[in-house]
Write an enzyme that holds these catalytic residues in place. Structure first.
Site, PDB file in Angstrom:
ATOM      1  N   LYS A   1     -55.812 -35.357 115.297  1.00 52.20           N
ATOM      2  CA  LYS A   1     -56.913 -35.753 116.184  1.00 52.20           C
ATOM      3  C   LYS A   1     -57.899 -34.598 116.331  1.00 52.20           C
ATOM      4  CE  LYS A   1     -57.632 -37.860 120.778  1.00 52.20           C
ATOM      5  NZ  LYS A   1     -56.967 -38.339 122.002  1.00 52.20           N
TER       6      LYS A   1
ATOM      7  N   SER B   1     -53.500 -42.619 125.875  1.00 55.26           N
ATOM      8  CA  SER B   1     -54.327 -42.501 124.668  1.00 55.26           C
ATOM      9  C   SER B   1     -53.569 -42.424 123.351  1.00 55.26           C
ATOM     10  CB  SER B   1     -55.247 -41.284 124.782  1.00 55.26           C
ATOM     11  OG  SER B   1     -56.249 -41.523 125.736  1.00 55.26           O
TER      12      SER B   1
ATOM     13  N   SER C   1     -57.734 -43.042 123.601  1.00 54.98           N
ATOM     14  CA  SER C   1     -58.765 -42.315 122.874  1.00 54.98           C
ATOM     15  C   SER C   1     -58.365 -41.905 121.462  1.00 54.98           C
ATOM     16  CB  SER C   1     -59.146 -41.059 123.666  1.00 54.98           C
ATOM     17  OG  SER C   1     -58.042 -40.166 123.761  1.00 54.98           O
TER      18      SER C   1
END
EC number: 6.3.5.7
Length: 485
Positions: free
Chosen positions: A79, A178, A154
């Site tokens: 990420k 997330s 997210s």
């Protein structure tokens, strides 16, 4: 054989048997990224040369019959709020566009030490604030099961990369859901570990008392493999626990007979899609058939968790994001008259709407006159929610619930409805507020879209989560599902 569809443990087997080279695996994934990512939008940066170089090094070790490490030759996506030395780290924000990390996060160091091959940096909601990855400043990530739907957020790019076969494993971060919610939407496995189980050093902070790095994989065994590789004490992060990290793989096949599972009524109330409810109830029956003892339980303060979470996380975000000011690095407005103007315009132009909303909310609840009314009360509620979970875990080994009240919603459907977007995390937020671990895994399909089952346990009981999740997973075929994309 399509190497991109295999799990990490399957790739490890064929690598160690010399049926395939690490370079072949890496090139297969890079080809896949080049083929599909213009539609899926999982990656913000691809490190092609470095990945191939690392794969060749691993092949050299295999040729010499050197012992493989835990992640040798396994393609991993990271990420874009987790530092990887020499790669961009933008947090999907204009304000950090062009920033290159000078060092590795602790989890990145561990992946490199275990010889995982880092393919690149993954798309996300800006500064990890969002539930759909629509808040990325650079591009939309789309659900591989239906390109008109969101992948969740997210860590949407992290989920898309695994679900869309653009990486075997990925790392996301979970502040209020997330990792788990996108895992649910994309039909993969995602873990939010106990707060303090995995280091946050080198991860860009959103809510410092909530953030946790979470592994994502195609099945439970893959998730356990990555967790074992990255968990443990880090002296650079004083919130990490000095607790031994077990080999989670050993917990997978244990008999679950006699395990006590609680079903909290608060997670099955109004707002839960009936088809999702049915899928989760069927999953609970499977766990019961496998020997678990299932009984109802109650977590009466869950109704307050969402409010407490948004007050605490926004307050922490307003403090953490104060450092992004257009002075030392990142975006700087060209239209300024003085120093004050640089701060004002750089932040106004550099941050997206959702980030600004949360900074304003956080600044408000920390301001004089409102600190006691909001922030202090939210901390008290948090303590009571933790006590609630501790009370339940005196009688139960785990709690089971849906991961999300619905399947993946359409792109744009909730973008302008802030409350509806926030409510998509209603079953994941309480776990984050309490700091306990939880795992999401696929438990069904509704109209061609995956449904997620959430299993929650007590602090540092990730082994219980993997045990129960694996028992369920191996009793059904949902983990074998691959998006036909």
């Amino acid at each position: 054989m399509d190497l991109t569809k295999l799990t990490a443990h399957e790739l490890k087997d064929i690598l160690s048997n010399k049926e395939v080279k690490a370079e072949e695996i890496t090139r297969a994934f890079l080809d896949r990224i080049n083929l599909v990512d213009n539609k899926l939008g999982a990656y913000l940066y691809v490190s092609e040369e470095e990945a191939i170089k690392k794969a060749k090094e691993i092949d050299g070790k295999i040729e010499k019959n050197e012992e493989l490490k835990a992640l040798s030759g396994i393609p991993v996506g990271i990420k874009d709020n987790i530092n990887v030395k020499g790669m961009q780290n933008t947090c999907a924000s204009k304000i950090l566009q062009g920033y290159t990390s000078p060092y590795d996060a602790h989890v990145t160091e561990k992946i490199k030490k275990e010889e995982g091959i880092i393919l690149g940096k993954l798309n996300m909601d800006e500064f990890a604030m969002g539930s759909s990855t629509e808040n990325s400043a650079f591009k939309l990530a789309k659900n591989p099961w239906d390109l008109e739907r969101v992948p969740g957020g997210s860590s949407g790019g992290s989920a898309v990369a695994v679900s869309g076969c653009e990486a075997t494993l990925s790392l996301g971060t979970d502040t209020g859901g997330s990792v788990r919610q996108p895992a649910s939407f994309c039909g993969i496995v995602g873990l939010k570990p106990t707060y303090g189980r995995i280091s946050r050093s080198g991860v860009v902070a959103f809510g410092s008392t909530l953030d946790q790095v979470g592994p994502m994989g195609k099945d439970v065994e893959d998730c356990a493999l990555l967790t074992s590789a990255i968990a443990g004490l880090d002296k650079k992060d004083f919130t990490t626990a000095d607790k031994e990290v077990p080999d989670y793989k050993k917990s997978l096949t244990k008999d679950i007979k006699g395990k006590k599972i609680g079903i909290p009524k608060e997670f099955f109330g109004e707002g839960l899609d009936e088809k999702v409810r049915k899928s989760v109830e069927e999953a609970i029956k499977v766990l019961e058939e496998n020997g678990a003892e299932v009984k109802p339980c109650s977590l009466p303060l869950m109704d307050y968790a969402l409010s407490a979470y948004y007050i605490i996380s926004s307050a922490e975000a307003s403090s953490n994001l104060a450092r992004f000011d257009g002075i030392r690095y990142g975006y700087r407005s060209k239209n300024f008259k003085d120093a004050k103007d640089i701060y004002l315009k750089s932040r106004s132009e550099g941050f997206g709407d959702e980030v600004k909303r949360r900074i304003m909310l956080g600044t408000y609840v920390l301001s004089a006159g409102y600190y006691d009314a909001y922030y202090k009360k939210a901390l008290k509620v948090r303590k009571l929610i933790k006590d609630d979970f501790q009370r339940v875990f005196k009688d139960f080994d785990a709690i089971v619930s849906p991961t999300s009240p619905t399947t993946a919603f359409k792109v744009g459907e909730k973008k302008d409805d802030v409350m509806s977007m926030y409510l998509s995390d209603i079953y994941t937020v309480p776990i984050s507020v309490a700091g306990v671990p939880a795992i999401s895994l696929p438990c069904g399909m509704i109209d061609g879209l995956p449904v997620g089952l959430q299993i929650i346990s007590d602090y540092f009981k990730e082994d219980v989560l993997f045990n129960l999740a694996y028992s369920y997973e191996q009793s059904v075929d949902f983990y074998k599902m691959r998006a036909d994309f």
